[in-house]
Design an enzyme around this catalytic site. Structure first.
Site, PDB file in Angstrom:
ATOM      1  N   LYS A 189       0.886  -1.179   0.000  1.00  0.00           N
ATOM      2  CA  LYS A 189       0.000   0.000   0.000  1.00  0.00           C
ATOM      3  C   LYS A 189       0.908   1.208   0.000  1.00  0.00           C
ATOM      4  O   LYS A 189       1.621   1.473   0.963  1.00  0.00           O
ATOM      5  CB  LYS A 189      -0.889  -0.018   1.250  1.00  0.00           C
ATOM      6  CG  LYS A 189      -2.226   0.677   1.127  1.00  0.00           C
ATOM      7  CD  LYS A 189      -2.180   2.200   1.065  1.00  0.00           C
ATOM      8  CE  LYS A 189      -1.846   2.884   2.358  1.00  0.00           C
ATOM      9  NZ  LYS A 189      -1.530   4.319   2.155  1.00  0.00           N
ATOM     10  N   GLY A 242       6.899   3.992   8.770  1.00  0.00           N
ATOM     11  CA  GLY A 242       6.242   5.292   8.872  1.00  0.00           C
ATOM     12  C   GLY A 242       6.403   5.867  10.264  1.00  0.00           C
ATOM     13  O   GLY A 242       7.376   5.562  10.975  1.00  0.00           O
ATOM     14  N   GLY A 247       2.475   3.661  13.535  1.00  0.00           N
ATOM     15  CA  GLY A 247       3.058   2.351  13.861  1.00  0.00           C
ATOM     16  C   GLY A 247       2.364   1.715  15.061  1.00  0.00           C
ATOM     17  O   GLY A 247       2.105   0.510  15.077  1.00  0.00           O
ATOM     18  N   GLU A 264       9.191  -0.160  11.274  1.00  0.00           N
ATOM     19  CA  GLU A 264      10.352   0.728  11.076  1.00  0.00           C
ATOM     20  C   GLU A 264       9.824   2.147  11.217  1.00  0.00           C
ATOM     21  O   GLU A 264       9.124   2.638  10.332  1.00  0.00           O
ATOM     22  CB  GLU A 264      10.935   0.518   9.673  1.00  0.00           C
ATOM     23  CG  GLU A 264      11.477  -0.874   9.412  1.00  0.00           C
ATOM     24  CD  GLU A 264      12.793  -1.149  10.121  1.00  0.00           C
ATOM     25  OE1 GLU A 264      13.329  -0.226  10.780  1.00  0.00           O
ATOM     26  OE2 GLU A 264      13.275  -2.280  10.026  1.00  0.00           O
ATOM     27  N   CYS A 298      14.307   9.381   7.844  1.00  0.00           N
ATOM     28  CA  CYS A 298      14.065   8.867   9.200  1.00  0.00           C
ATOM     29  C   CYS A 298      15.320   8.953  10.060  1.00  0.00           C
ATOM     30  O   CYS A 298      15.227   9.192  11.261  1.00  0.00           O
ATOM     31  CB  CYS A 298      13.541   7.441   9.132  1.00  0.00           C
ATOM     32  SG  CYS A 298      14.569   6.360   8.134  1.00  0.00           S
ATOM     33  N   GLU A 395      10.502  14.757  16.224  1.00  0.00           N
ATOM     34  CA  GLU A 395      10.982  14.574  14.848  1.00  0.00           C
ATOM     35  C   GLU A 395      10.406  15.708  13.991  1.00  0.00           C
ATOM     36  O   GLU A 395       9.183  15.840  13.870  1.00  0.00           O
ATOM     37  CB  GLU A 395      10.512  13.209  14.308  1.00  0.00           C
ATOM     38  CG  GLU A 395      11.054  12.918  12.919  1.00  0.00           C
ATOM     39  CD  GLU A 395      10.586  11.561  12.380  1.00  0.00           C
ATOM     40  OE1 GLU A 395       9.409  11.206  12.583  1.00  0.00           O
ATOM     41  OE2 GLU A 395      11.417  10.867  11.750  1.00  0.00           O
TER      42      GLU A 395
HETATM   43  P1  NAD Z   1       2.690   7.944   8.254  1.00  0.00           P
HETATM   44  O1  NAD Z   1       2.775   7.086   9.467  1.00  0.00           O
HETATM   45  O2  NAD Z   1       1.784   9.104   8.301  1.00  0.00           O
HETATM   46  O3  NAD Z   1       2.236   7.081   6.982  1.00  0.00           O
HETATM   47  C1  NAD Z   1       2.951   5.963   6.527  1.00  0.00           C
HETATM   48  C2  NAD Z   1       2.026   5.082   5.742  1.00  0.00           C
HETATM   49  O4  NAD Z   1       1.013   4.612   6.623  1.00  0.00           O
HETATM   50  C3  NAD Z   1       1.292   5.749   4.573  1.00  0.00           C
HETATM   51  O5  NAD Z   1       1.207   4.837   3.500  1.00  0.00           O
HETATM   52  C4  NAD Z   1      -0.102   6.002   5.140  1.00  0.00           C
HETATM   53  O6  NAD Z   1      -1.098   6.007   4.156  1.00  0.00           O
HETATM   54  C5  NAD Z   1      -0.277   4.796   6.040  1.00  0.00           C
HETATM   55  N1  NAD Z   1      -1.235   4.954   7.133  1.00  0.00           N
HETATM   56  C6  NAD Z   1      -1.591   6.084   7.781  1.00  0.00           C
HETATM   57  N2  NAD Z   1      -2.497   5.805   8.741  1.00  0.00           N
HETATM   58  C7  NAD Z   1      -2.708   4.464   8.694  1.00  0.00           C
HETATM   59  C8  NAD Z   1      -3.506   3.564   9.454  1.00  0.00           C
HETATM   60  N3  NAD Z   1      -4.298   3.987  10.442  1.00  0.00           N
HETATM   61  N4  NAD Z   1      -3.455   2.251   9.152  1.00  0.00           N
HETATM   62  C9  NAD Z   1      -2.664   1.797   8.155  1.00  0.00           C
HETATM   63  N5  NAD Z   1      -1.893   2.595   7.409  1.00  0.00           N
HETATM   64  C10 NAD Z   1      -1.900   3.916   7.684  1.00  0.00           C
HETATM   65  O7  NAD Z   1       4.179   8.356   7.914  1.00  0.00           O
HETATM   66  P2  NAD Z   1       4.678   9.325   6.744  1.00  0.00           P
HETATM   67  O8  NAD Z   1       4.385  10.717   7.136  1.00  0.00           O
HETATM   68  O9  NAD Z   1       4.201   8.817   5.439  1.00  0.00           O
HETATM   69  O10 NAD Z   1       6.236   9.047   6.792  1.00  0.00           O
HETATM   70  C11 NAD Z   1       7.101   9.718   7.609  1.00  0.00           C
HETATM   71  C12 NAD Z   1       7.486   8.887   8.816  1.00  0.00           C
HETATM   72  O11 NAD Z   1       8.052   7.645   8.388  1.00  0.00           O
HETATM   73  C13 NAD Z   1       8.553   9.565   9.644  1.00  0.00           C
HETATM   74  O12 NAD Z   1       8.246   9.413  11.012  1.00  0.00           O
HETATM   75  C14 NAD Z   1       9.818   8.789   9.276  1.00  0.00           C
HETATM   76  O13 NAD Z   1      10.827   8.851  10.253  1.00  0.00           O
HETATM   77  C15 NAD Z   1       9.262   7.408   9.091  1.00  0.00           C
HETATM   78  N6  NAD Z   1      10.153   6.560   8.286  1.00  0.00           N
HETATM   79  C16 NAD Z   1      10.824   5.548   8.896  1.00  0.00           C
HETATM   80  C17 NAD Z   1      11.723   4.763   8.171  1.00  0.00           C
HETATM   81  C18 NAD Z   1      12.484   3.650   8.834  1.00  0.00           C
HETATM   82  O14 NAD Z   1      13.063   2.835   8.124  1.00  0.00           O
HETATM   83  N7  NAD Z   1      12.532   3.573  10.145  1.00  0.00           N
HETATM   84  C19 NAD Z   1      11.899   5.007   6.809  1.00  0.00           C
HETATM   85  C20 NAD Z   1      11.189   6.043   6.200  1.00  0.00           C
HETATM   86  C21 NAD Z   1      10.309   6.819   6.956  1.00  0.00           C
END
Ligand code: NAD
Length: 492
Positions: A189, A242, A247, A264, A298, A395
């Site tokens: 997704k 994310g 998470g 992650e 991240c 962050e």
């Molecule tokens: P986010 O958590 O808002 O969204 C990530 C994904 O989750 C998107 O595809 C979104 O549509 C989906 N999502 C949102 N709500 C959901 C729910 N209730 N159920 C299922 N899926 C849902 O994060 P973002 O803003 O897209 O990304 C930025 C974050 O990701 C930052 O905190 C960054 O540090 C982290 N990140 C971590 C890594 C890692 O490897 N640790 C890598 C890249 C980004």
């Protein structure tokens, strides 16, 4: 197909391209007819739209994955053939890397070279895990003289991967390559802000003749398609990359079904600068660590914890480096600082910089949005930050570097570890004994010494504390995609 004026026009129809979901090797439009429009962060103009997956399309994707898993087409495929197929995926991905990279550059805003590299990184990950498919061995256990006991490693079945927008392709590549290498059937997704380039990758999957249903790529909103997908009764395994907040929701959903989740999450990484550090190395790390991808990484180097004897000199150099950055759309060659992903993100990042100044930090450079079209934030260096300030704790996910001061080594470690995150950390020193001592004290999944981001597809990646607990990449990554079955045979 892709034009420089950032309107993605289909040359045949002369219409804006409408992208679809990739389910069971077919391009599927959402029954709801709803679409998600995607803009170019460098100017805010719409560049394309994608059919928005809802419950119906999630069901179709899960059904396709389940059927392919039950058919055992991948599980029973001779492992050298699985490896060959993965190499073919790698080859086809490299072929679309320029086209896909351009689209990624437009939808995410990042620099074109790094966007193309993302596609090539996906190819590298498929090549890497292709070489490991036939090296996943079980063991025999000496239980008793008349018992033959052994273990086999088996996939989970249907694996759902939810990815973010900052590295849309790399994040797909690192989980999908592992999932595929271990025999799972996967549904991805994509993030609603950057779903387009993944459809170019889906084309590479098609061109590689991957059997139906093994890889499905859909895009819908997180709180609709995302939450429905991870809670789906036929999903056996979840991978989420994310934010910590999302998470935790995913972990709750997985706990309700008692299925495993690879998580992650975010970070608030600190680099410690000892007095003997080579300041040019610190500058180069700041350039890539906090200003590339506009700090939306991240493991961004968002805090520098600097010895008081060299702090003024380093801050002056950081300001000079910030002034020298080439700012502009990622599609322009050699841009150092590109836009952040959206107007919302820009307001959030500017709000953080403002809060830092209100709480007592000094803006050595930047601090505001740039007066130009698009979502550009000034490269920002905040000096005299204290660890209790919001900018040092949360962050930011933008090009904002916080500089903090310390007097002795123990204090530096204490500041670096004083966070709920534990994704990345670093140390700058010429003394490798001191670097190794510092690495042992840092509560972080990654420690970079004298250069930020030293890893690649072969180095295990993951977090401590709230940054997550799984590991992706490298040989360690495979463990999260396999379950161990123990078989005991009585020999009478
Ligand atoms: P986010 O958590 O808002 O969204 C990530 C994904 O989750 C998107 O595809 C979104 O549509 C989906 N999502 C949102 N709500 C959901 C729910 N209730 N159920 C299922 N899926 C849902 O994060 P973002 O803003 O897209 O990304 C930025 C974050 O990701 C930052 O905190 C960054 O540090 C982290 N990140 C971590 C890594 C890692 O490897 N640790 C890598 C890249 C980004």
């Amino acid at each position: 197909m892709i034009k420089n004026e950032t309107k993605i026009i289909n040359q045949k129809t002369q219409k804006m391209e409408k992208y679809k979901n990739f389910i069971n090797n077919k391009w599927i439009e959402s029954e709801s007819k709803e679409t998600i429009k995607v803009d170019d962060p460098s100017n805010g103009k719409i560049i394309g739209e994608i059919s928005c997956a809802k419950k119906n399309e999630v069901d179709l994707a899960v059904e396709a994955a389940k059927n392919s898993y039950n058919s055992r087409v991948l599980v029973d495929m001779p492992l050298l053939s699985r490896a060959k197929l993965m190499r073919k995926i790698a080859e086809e991905t490299r072929k679309v890397s320029k086209e896909g990279g351009e689209l990624l550059c437009y939808e995410n805003g990042k620099n074109i070279a790094s966007a193309i590299k993302e596609f090539n990184d996906v190819a590298d990950m498929f090549d890497y895990y292709a070489g490991l498919t036939d090296k996943l061995e079980g063991k025999t256990i000496p239980v008793a003289k008349n018992v033959f006991d052994y273990t086999v490693l088996e996939p989970f079945g249907v694996s759902a991967h939810v990815v973010p927008w900052n590295f849309p392709l790399s994040m797909i590549g690192r989980s999908l390559s592992c999932s595929f290498a271990t025999g799972n059937s996967t549904i991805i997704k994509t993030a609603e802000l950057t779903p387009l380039s993944a459809t170019i990758f889906a084309r590479a999957i098609q061109n590689a003749d991957v059997p139906e249903g093994l890889i499905n790529i859909i895009c819908g909103y997180g709180n609709e398609a995302g939450s429905y997908l991870v809670s789906h009764e036929d999903v056996n395994h979840v991978v989420f990359t994310g934010s910590v907040a999302t998470g935790k929701k995913i972990l709750h959903a997985c706990a309700d079904k008692a299925i495993p989740a690879v998580v992650e999450l975010g970070g608030k990484s600190a680099g410690i600068v000892y007095p003997d550090a080579d300041l040019n190395e610190v500058l180069e790390s700041a350039r890539s660590g906090i200003f590339s991808v506009a700090g939306q990484i991240c493991t961004a180097m968002s805090r520098l914890v600097v010895h008081k004897s060299i702090k003024d000199e380093l801050v002056d150099k950081l300001v000079d480096m910030s002034k020298s950055l080439k700012i502009g759309p990622g599609i322009e060659k050699d841009t150092d600082l590109t836009p952040v992903i959206s107007e919302n993100q820009l307001q959030k990042v500017e709000g953080y910089a403002r809060s830092g100044i209100q709480e007592g930090a000094d803006a050595a450079y930047g601090g505001k949005r740039l007066e130009r079209e698009g979502y550009f934030m000034e490269p920002t260096v905040l000096n005299n930050v204290k660890q209790n300030m919001t900018v040092a704790r949360e962050e930011i996910f933008g090009p904002v570097l916080s500089v903090l001061e310390y007097e002795d080594q123990e204090e530096a470690i204490k500041i670096a570890n004083d966070t709920e995150y534990g994704l990345g950390a670093g140390v700058f020193t010429k003394d490798l004994k001191k670097a190794s001592w510092t690495a042992s004290k840092l509560e972080s999944g990654q420690v970079y010494v004298n250069k930020w981001f030293t890893g690649n597809h072969a180095t295990p990646f993951g977090g401590y504390k709230q940054s997550g607990y799984s590991r992706e990449k490298g040989v360690d990554g495979l463990k999260s995609y396999l379950q161990v079955k123990n078989v005991g045979i009585s020999l009478g």
